[in-house]
Write a protein that holds these residues in place. Structure first.
Motif, short mmCIF file in Angstrom:
data_model
loop_
_atom_site.label_atom_id
_atom_site.label_comp_id
_atom_site.label_asym_id
_atom_site.label_seq_id
_atom_site.Cartn_x
_atom_site.Cartn_y
_atom_site.Cartn_z
N GLN A 133 -69.93 9.07 40.99
CA GLN A 133 -69.47 7.68 40.94
C GLN A 133 -68.22 7.57 40.07
OE1 GLN A 133 -72.37 4.61 40.13
NE2 GLN A 133 -70.86 3.42 39.06
N THR A 134 -68.20 8.23 38.94
CA THR A 134 -67.03 8.21 38.05
C THR A 134 -65.81 8.78 38.76
OG1 THR A 134 -68.46 8.38 36.11
CG2 THR A 134 -66.14 8.96 35.80
N GLU A 135 -66.00 9.88 39.50
CA GLU A 135 -64.89 10.47 40.26
C GLU A 135 -64.37 9.50 41.32
OE1 GLU A 135 -65.29 14.48 41.86
OE2 GLU A 135 -66.62 14.99 40.20
N ILE A 136 -65.29 8.86 42.04
CA ILE A 136 -64.90 7.92 43.09
C ILE A 136 -64.15 6.73 42.47
CG2 ILE A 136 -65.80 6.23 44.76
CD1 ILE A 136 -67.91 8.37 45.50
N LEU A 137 -64.65 6.20 41.37
CA LEU A 137 -63.96 5.08 40.71
C LEU A 137 -62.57 5.49 40.24
CD1 LEU A 137 -66.82 3.42 38.66
CD2 LEU A 137 -65.48 2.39 40.50
N THR A 138 -62.43 6.67 39.71
CA THR A 138 -61.11 7.16 39.27
C THR A 138 -60.15 7.22 40.45
OG1 THR A 138 -62.12 8.43 37.47
CG2 THR A 138 -59.90 9.08 38.15
N ILE A 139 -60.63 7.76 41.56
CA ILE A 139 -59.80 7.84 42.77
C ILE A 139 -59.41 6.44 43.26
CG2 ILE A 139 -59.82 8.47 45.23
CD1 ILE A 139 -61.67 10.89 44.35
N LEU A 140 -60.39 5.54 43.34
CA LEU A 140 -60.12 4.19 43.84
C LEU A 140 -59.18 3.42 42.91
CD1 LEU A 140 -63.63 3.20 45.23
CD2 LEU A 140 -61.59 3.86 46.53
N LYS A 141 -59.33 3.59 41.61
CA LYS A 141 -58.43 2.91 40.67
C LYS A 141 -57.01 3.44 40.81
CE LYS A 141 -61.86 1.49 37.32
NZ LYS A 141 -62.43 1.67 35.99
N THR A 142 -56.86 4.72 41.09
CA THR A 142 -55.54 5.30 41.31
C THR A 142 -54.92 4.71 42.57
OG1 THR A 142 -56.23 7.37 40.26
CG2 THR A 142 -54.28 7.46 41.65
N ILE A 143 -55.73 4.60 43.63
CA ILE A 143 -55.26 4.01 44.89
C ILE A 143 -54.86 2.56 44.65
CG2 ILE A 143 -55.95 3.26 47.20
CD1 ILE A 143 -57.89 5.69 47.21
N LYS A 144 -55.70 1.81 43.96
CA LYS A 144 -55.43 0.40 43.67
C LYS A 144 -54.11 0.27 42.92
CE LYS A 144 -57.23 -3.40 40.91
NZ LYS A 144 -58.26 -3.75 39.95
N GLY A 145 -53.89 1.13 41.93
CA GLY A 145 -52.64 1.11 41.18
C GLY A 145 -51.45 1.43 42.07
N VAL A 147 -51.22 0.96 45.34
CA VAL A 147 -51.02 -0.14 46.29
C VAL A 147 -50.31 -1.31 45.59
CG1 VAL A 147 -52.22 -1.91 47.64
CG2 VAL A 147 -52.96 0.46 47.77
N LEU A 148 -50.70 -1.60 44.35
CA LEU A 148 -50.11 -2.71 43.63
C LEU A 148 -48.65 -2.44 43.26
CD1 LEU A 148 -53.04 -3.76 41.28
CD2 LEU A 148 -52.23 -4.93 43.32
N HIS A 149 -48.28 -1.20 43.13
CA HIS A 149 -46.92 -0.88 42.72
C HIS A 149 -45.98 -0.60 43.87
CE1 HIS A 149 -49.16 -0.20 38.92
NE2 HIS A 149 -48.10 -0.84 38.45
N ASP A 150 -46.43 -0.76 45.08
CA ASP A 150 -45.56 -0.54 46.25
C ASP A 150 -44.71 -1.74 46.54
OD1 ASP A 150 -46.38 2.01 46.57
OD2 ASP A 150 -47.66 1.64 48.32
#
Length: 150
Positions: A133-145, A147-150
């Protein structure tokens, strides 16, 4: 299994678990005459007494006006109280009333009782689950970041 199927399998598994947790929470809330969101407000106020409306809004990921409406209904029901702060008479803090504290304790006890079977998972499985779960959250937070910076 191709990439798309693998991603969808992970997504679907999380979605189903999330829905199951929400159903338990909804059952507990309903049993105590609350909405699931009101139950979350009770938990937050238990954890953060004297919280301000804006801070509560942030924790709920809701706008101030939406949160204000929820708070108004809970104040009217006698579950929470608003109090002016000593330092700034315009500012208001929120806290559980005695009725709200009792509701939180009763609903939390019921929630824990309903979720107790999760303790049937071995400690090793719990640790693995937490690691994944921690790995998945890390990946998703990276994706979210990203997407927000595009």
């Amino acid at each position: 299994m191709n990439e798309q199927q693998r991603v969808m399998q992970i997504f679907q598994a999380y979605r189903e678990v999330n829905q199951a947790f929400f159903q338990v929470m909804a059952k507990v809330a309903q049993k105590h005459g609350l909405t699931p969101l009101q139950l979350i407000v009770l938990r937050i106020l238990k954890e953060f007494p004297d919280i301000k409306l804006m801070e509560l809004s942030d924790k709920l990921n809701l706008g101030n006006s939406t949160t204000s409406g929820i708070v108004d209904r809970m104040v009217k029901a006698g579950i929470i109280t608003r109090e002016r702060t000593e330092s700034d008479r315009r500012a208001m803090t929120l806290k559980l009333s005695d009725k709200g504290t009792t509701l939180w304790e009763e609903s939390n006890d019921m929630r824990l009782m309903l979720l107790r079977p999760l303790l049937g998972l071995s400690e090793e499985d719990q640790q693995q689950f937490h690691r994944i779960q921690t790995e998945i959250l890390t990946i998703l937070k990276t994706i979210k970041g990203d997407v927000l910076h595009d």
